[in-house]
Structure formats: structure tokens, C-alpha cells
Design an enzyme around this catalytic site. Structure first.
Site, mmCIF file in Angstrom:
data_model
loop_
_atom_site.group_PDB
_atom_site.id
_atom_site.type_symbol
_atom_site.label_atom_id
_atom_site.label_comp_id
_atom_site.label_asym_id
_atom_site.label_seq_id
_atom_site.Cartn_x
_atom_site.Cartn_y
_atom_site.Cartn_z
ATOM 1 N N ARG A 54 24.512 14.389 77.695
ATOM 2 C CA ARG A 54 25.090 13.088 77.394
ATOM 3 C C ARG A 54 26.561 13.088 77.821
ATOM 4 O O ARG A 54 27.191 14.148 77.925
ATOM 5 C CB ARG A 54 24.985 12.779 75.895
ATOM 6 N N HIS A 79 24.752 7.186 82.367
ATOM 7 C CA HIS A 79 23.692 7.775 81.544
ATOM 8 C C HIS A 79 22.391 7.952 82.336
ATOM 9 O O HIS A 79 21.537 8.758 81.958
ATOM 10 C CB HIS A 79 23.429 6.903 80.316
ATOM 11 N N ARG A 84 21.489 11.543 83.309
ATOM 12 C CA ARG A 84 20.736 12.300 82.299
ATOM 13 C C ARG A 84 19.273 11.856 82.296
ATOM 14 O O ARG A 84 18.363 12.691 82.176
ATOM 15 C CB ARG A 84 21.370 12.083 80.926
ATOM 16 N N HIS A 103 16.833 16.100 71.728
ATOM 17 C CA HIS A 103 16.313 14.952 70.989
ATOM 18 C C HIS A 103 15.667 15.390 69.684
ATOM 19 O O HIS A 103 15.096 16.468 69.591
ATOM 20 C CB HIS A 103 15.248 14.237 71.826
ATOM 21 N N TYR A 146 13.000 20.342 65.811
ATOM 22 C CA TYR A 146 14.143 21.234 65.699
ATOM 23 C C TYR A 146 13.829 22.630 66.252
ATOM 24 O O TYR A 146 14.726 23.434 66.451
ATOM 25 C CB TYR A 146 14.584 21.372 64.234
#
Length: 387
Positions: free
Chosen positions: A206, A314, A317, A340, A349
Site C-alpha cells: 500500500r 493503488h 498494488r 489482508h 492471520y
């Protein structure tokens, strides 16, 4: 409900001088409460008490007096007390609240916010010409606020934001850059920012992440990059350094071997000594602001000249994410690389293994090699024509 002696098992009903009936009952806190309205018949009052008793037995009862708080006041407090919100997110929420929610619903009591009211409010925004994207963002904010009123504060028995499809933005499809276009764009940048374009695309970073990188966050040989913090630009407050956009945003990425020489060259040429030195800076050595960057490189004119009118930074990305997905990586590995997460946080995670990340980087590197081979072939053709 009354027993054989005519006495009620739960609550009381009395006839008022006006001829209407008032219902009252003891809440779980032993406080006596009146129904929020009176009833035309005793039967209607009885039915109300039956519903209240059933809600108490099911553990779903909420204090109707608490539902009298105004939505505007509650939402403002919700934003202030919400943990972990990034400064830019707070600014967005306050803007949506002030612009599209409070003027229409702010004075309404939480208890009077029904699904029908929410549906009419959403339709009104669209009828006023508010974009689908902004309307969806406003709806999602309202739904999140009301979720707290239901699940945490137990002010309401259920969320009135139940309008199907209202949370969907349906944004315009973004362009997908080719490897050749990314290298073309990088080549048109001032030399100090060439690696900025390449790293953003091939490491799927980002803007706030790539501009916050420091020397210590990049391997000396350019083989990996580590994201731990990110810049966010807040009107009136400037650049603020904080955690990445999501918890999954803290990650270490393998850089495709094909662009590592570009990273090493950048480190040697443009980055000051010291672990804290920013990787990418403006001419004066300060952190790069997106608006200043766009103005300095004449972004709009540049991408239009390339035939990419409307391209956003952006989208670099976005292109990298598409390439990584096409490389055949698993959903978990891909999500880990992109940084994400979503509601299934426990799954997302989980970090991809280094082997899987290496495979992604190798495949991206192959794409670059094919692009370069194509350039050489074009050069050979040109030589043949000149002979």
C-alpha cells in the site's frame, strides 16, 4: 396473563381516565417501567406484557429507556470509543456521519430506527445523487454502530440495518497493468522513485506502507522487505505514523529476484546511512506525500500519455495482487502476502510459509524475465531491419 383469582402473573394493566390502558412491569433490575405507549384495549396491553416476559425469559430483554438516546450522539461516542481505529479511518467515519447520516437520522432515537426507516434513508441518498460507493460506506458505518448497540450495549434487541445488498459498493472495475506497463511507468519516474513503483507492484504494498519503509526494513541484497508501520495522511494533521491498515498488514515479503538489483541500486544511491533512514523521500529528504508525489511526477498527464487515463497509484498494488493470484498460490498464502484480513480473522492471520512466499516471488520474477526477453527480441528485429 392472569391467574384464577384475576391477579396477573407478570406486570400490571390499569385503565386510564382517558379510557386507554397502561401496561407496566418490573425489569430484571427490579425497577418498575411503563410501556412506551398506551393501548386501546386491555387485550393489547396484555399481549405487550406477554412479549416482554418472553424476552426476559430468553435473555433478550433490553431497557426501553436506554433506547431513547439520539443516534447522532451515540454514533459520535461510538467513533470516539472505538479501539484501534486509524486516524484516517476516524476522519472518514466523522465525515460520513456528518455528511450523510446525522442530517437525516441524527435526531432519531435508537429505539425508533427501524429497517423501513433505514431503507428510506438509503434510497434518499441514492435519489440525491450520492454515489453507490459512498452510500454503501455510510450504510456499513451505521450498521457497525447499531451492532454495538445490540451486541455490546444491549440497547436494542436486533439491528435495524437489514437491507439486502445495501453494503455492496459495486465499484468500477480497475485496470490491470501488465509487467511491461509497470516497467514503462517506472522508467518514466524521476530516478529516486523508480524503485518505489517496482516495489509497490511486485511486493503488493500500500502507499502508506511503501513510503514508511526504512533501511532496516529491507534486506541489503533486496531479497525481502518487512512491513511493520505505515503512514496515513489526515487533513489538518499531516502524515501520521502508525500500524498498518490491518493486523495482517504486519508481514515480511520475499522480493522477486528479478527486481532485487533495482532495490540494491536504490539503497546505494538514494538512501542515507543509518537503519532509520527512509527508503523513499522527496528532494529535501522528507517523507513523501501522495499529493506532492502526484504533482511532482505529473501523474495524471503521465498515465494519460501512456494510454492509462484514470490509473491510480493503488492500481500498482492491484496488479501485483492479480499476478500473485495467477501464479497459483493458495488463498491463505495470497492473503498473507497482500496483508489482508476480514471477519474470518483466525484463518487469515495465519502467515504463509516462507517456501510458499518464495514460490510466489519466483513466479513473479519469471514474468519479469519474459518481459525482458520480449524487449530483447524486439531489439533483434530492429537490428535485422536496419541491416
Amino acid at each position: 396473563m392472569a391467574n384464577k383469582k384475576g391477579r396477573r402473573r407478570f406486570g400490571w394493566v390499569r385503565k386510564l381516565p382517558s379510557g386507554r390502558y397502561q401496561a407496566s412491569y418490573l425489569g430484571p433490575d427490579s425497577q418498575r417501567r411503563n410501556a412506551p405507549e398506551t393501548f386501546e384495549t386491555k387485550t393489547a396491553a396484555d399481549q405487550y406484557l406477554v412479549k416482554v416476559e418472553s424476552a426476559m425469559m430468553a435473555g433478550e430483554w433490553t431497557d426501553p429507556t436506554r433506547a431513547k438516546v439520539k443516534l447522532g450522539d451515540y454514533a459520535e461516542r461510538w467513533i470516539k470509543e472505538r479501539p484501534g481505529l486509524r486516524p484516517r479511518t476516524v476522519e472518514l467515519y466523522r465525515w460520513l456521519l456528518a455528511k450523510h447520516i446525522v442530517p437525516h437520522l441524527g435526531g432519531l432515537e435508537l429505539g425508533k430506527l427501524t429497517t423501513a426507516v433505514v431503507r428510506q434513508w438509503r434510497t434518499g441518498l441514492l435519489d440525491q445523487g450520492i454515489s453507490t460507493s459512498i452510500t454503501a460506506k455510510s450504510y456499513r458505518l451505521l450498521r457497525a454502530v447499531m451492532n454495538t448497540a445490540v451486541e455490546e450495549d444491549r440497547i436494542l434487541p436486533r439491528n435495524p440495518c437489514r437491507v439486502r445488498g445495501a453494503d455492496q459498493e459495486s465499484p468500477a472495475e480497475r485496470p490491470v497493468l501488465t509487467v511491461a506497463q509497470v516497467f514503462d511507468l517506472a522508467g518514466r519516474m524521476p530516478k529516486r522513485w523508480r524503485a518505489l513503483v517496482l516495489m509497490t507492484a511486485f511486493a503488493t504494498l500500500r502507499w502508506g506502507e511503501v513510503t514508511a519503509l526504512r533501511r532496516r526494513d529491507v534486506a541489503p541484497d533486496g531479497s525481502w522487505v518487512r512491513v511493520t508501520v505505515a503512514y496515513s495522511e489526515v487533513p489538518g494533521r499531516g502524515l501520521l505514523l502508525g500500524p498498518p491498515k490491518s493486523k495482517a498488514g504486519v508481514r515480511t515479503l520475499t522480493v522477486p529476484e528479478a527486481i532485487r538489483p533495482e532495490i540494491v541500486k536504490h539503497l546505494m544511491t538514494w538512501v542515507k546511512a543509518g537503519d532509520d533512514a527512509l527508503l523513499f523521500t522527496g528532494e529535501r529528504g522528507n517523507a513523501v506525500r501522495k499529493s506532492n508525489f502526484a504533482q511532482r511526477v505529473k501523474w495524471t498527464e503521465l498515465v494519460t500519455k501512456m494510454g492509462l487515463k484514470g490509473l491510480h497509484f493503488h492500481d500498482l498494488r492491484h496488479a501485483g495482487n492479480i499476478w500473485a493470484a495467477q501464479a497459483g498460490s493458495s488463498t491463505k498464502d495470497l492473503m498473507a502476502r497482500m496483508g489482508h484480513d476480514d471477519m474470518r480473522a483466525a484463518l487469515l492471520y495465519q502467515r504463509a510459509t516462507s517456501d510458499a512466499d518464495q514460490k510466489i516471488a519466483d513466479r513473479l520474477s519469471d514474468l519479469v524475465d519474459k518481459h525482458r526477453d520480449g524487449d530483447h527480441a524486439e531489439d533483434d528485429d530492429q537490428v535485422d531491419e536496419n541491416q
